[in-house]
Scaffold this active site. Structure first.
Site: not given
Ligand code: WQD
Length: 358
Positions: A130, A155, A159, A197
């Site tokens: 990741s 998490y 990785k 990813y």
């Molecule tokens: C993306 C953006 C949030 C939810 C994580 C892991 C990565 C991968 C994907 C697992 C951020 C914003 C989110 C919400 C929001 N792993 N957001 N409201 O944190 O970039 O990555 O998940 O699959 O390894 O680190 O992904 O989709 O949680 O957040 O504003 O209800 O969307 O703050 O800026 P993230 P995410």
């Protein structure tokens, strides 16, 4: 010409990314064995894989990869040419609250897979890593040479640790190490590729498989689609005071089908002897940064709907921005993300509608 089909073990293959990868592997002519303990998904996506591929005979082994004897038995039962390891917990927030659960599950499962692979004559191991390993950086886009930062959660730490374990096992068993190791294990070589990813989103165009988070979604896009369908009241956009063009975070959103195709390209690279070193890393993203607000606005536009959202305080652990330099994967894997963000967001919505029986 050796007609025997190569067989790929997909651990965690009933899950979101695993099911999309299984479809692409089968359509590329590989045999696949899926192993999954269904701790984080049900059989919906696996059933969808069978419908999409028209294959009712895909072996499914319900098992926990933390159970070493079961993993050993799996490698005895099937001749495995390559393994793609997805079986891991992946909720960032949960991993802060429950580090022991994450270290045990994510490390023991991978160690068991590697041990069995090594003891069964060597293997090609593709590890689902990741972009989290890069942490917060202002040197963007990140390349595979960009330094890994101390993980912000267990998490992300698992990785990084699994990448390091894979390096060590390749070096110990493989003639493909940086240098030919005198006394390398007489067992077959373990070669390894880590795919880092960025943010996987979207669903298969058939709308028969997609993201199916248990409970309240952590990730942005499933929260958006569940808000749009009425399962959630309102989307909170976590922070609009970041140092970015519109104040919301920037991410590299990669379509899950494009991501799956990158796995097929990586497996082919390993099985066709195209690797240049025993261990290789590739960033799998689009190379295009997109803000949360841009993604929300585009989702509304392409699906012709109005989303109920508000701006909320920043979420702990979030980084401001990250996106990939994908030139290495483009060149060495001959792979490039092709699907447009518009089509990806349409597919996410179609999947949510499918789940609602619409
Ligand atoms: C993306 C953006 C949030 C939810 C994580 C892991 C990565 C991968 C994907 C697992 C951020 C914003 C989110 C919400 C929001 N792993 N957001 N409201 O944190 O970039 O990555 O998940 O699959 O390894 O680190 O992904 O989709 O949680 O957040 O504003 O209800 O969307 O703050 O800026 P993230 P995410």
């Amino acid at each position: 010409m050796n007609q025997t089909k190569k067989r790929v073990l997909v651990s965690g293959g009933a899950g979101y990314i695993g099911s999309h990868v299984t479809v692409e592997l089968i359509e590329a002519g590989y045999d696949v064995v899926v192993a999954d303990n269904l701790s984080n998904c049900d059989m919906t996506c696996f059933e969808g894989v069978k419908k999409i591929t028209g294959r009712d005979d895909i072996p499914f082994e319900k098992m926990d990869c933390c159970d070493a004897p079961l993993v050993e038995a799996l490698f005895s039962k099937y001749r495995i040419d390559a393994v793609i390891h997805f079986a891991a917990f992946k909720a960032v927030g949960e991993s802060v609250a429950e580090p022991i659960k994450y270290y045990k599950n994510n490390l023991i499962s991978f160690l068991n897979i590697l041990d069995a692979a090594k003891n069964h004559g060597g293997c090609n191991v593709l590890f689902s890593s990741s972009a989290t390993v890069y942490g917060e950086t202002d040197k963007l886009p990140v390349t595979e040479e960009s330094p890994r930062q101390p993980a912000m959660c267990s998490y992300g730490a698992t990785k990084q640790i699994c990448e390091d374990i894979l390096v060590d096992v390749v070096r110990a068993t493989s003639a493909y190490g940086d240098e030919i190791k005198a006394g390398a294990s007489e067992l077959g070589p373990v070669k390894g590729i880590a795919l880092r990813y960025f943010n996987p989103i979207g669903a298969h165009p058939s709308a028969l498989i997609g993201e199916l988070p248990r409970g309240v979604p952590n990730n942005l896009v499933p929260y958006i689609t569940q808000t749009a369908i009425g399962k959630r009241e309102c989307l909170s956009i976590f922070g609009n005071d970041y140092p970015t063009p519109d104040g919301t975070c920037l991410r590299d959103y990669i379509d899950v089908v494009d991501l799956a195709k990158a796995h097929v390209a990586a497996v082919a690279r390993m099985l066709d002897g195209k690797m240049k070193k025993g261990y290789e890393i590739f960033n799998v993203g689009t190379g295009k940064p997109v803000s949360v607000l841009e993604l929300v606005t585009k989702f509304e536009k392409v699906n012709n709907l109005k989303l109920n959202y508000k701006f909320a305080p920043r979420r702990a652990g979030d980084i401001t921005a990250i996106w990939a330099d994908t030139s290495l994967a483009n060149k060495e894997l001959g792979w490039k993300a092709e699907r447009s963000l518009e089509d990806t967001l349409k597919s996410a919505w179609q999947w949510e509608c499918h789940l609602a029986g619409k």
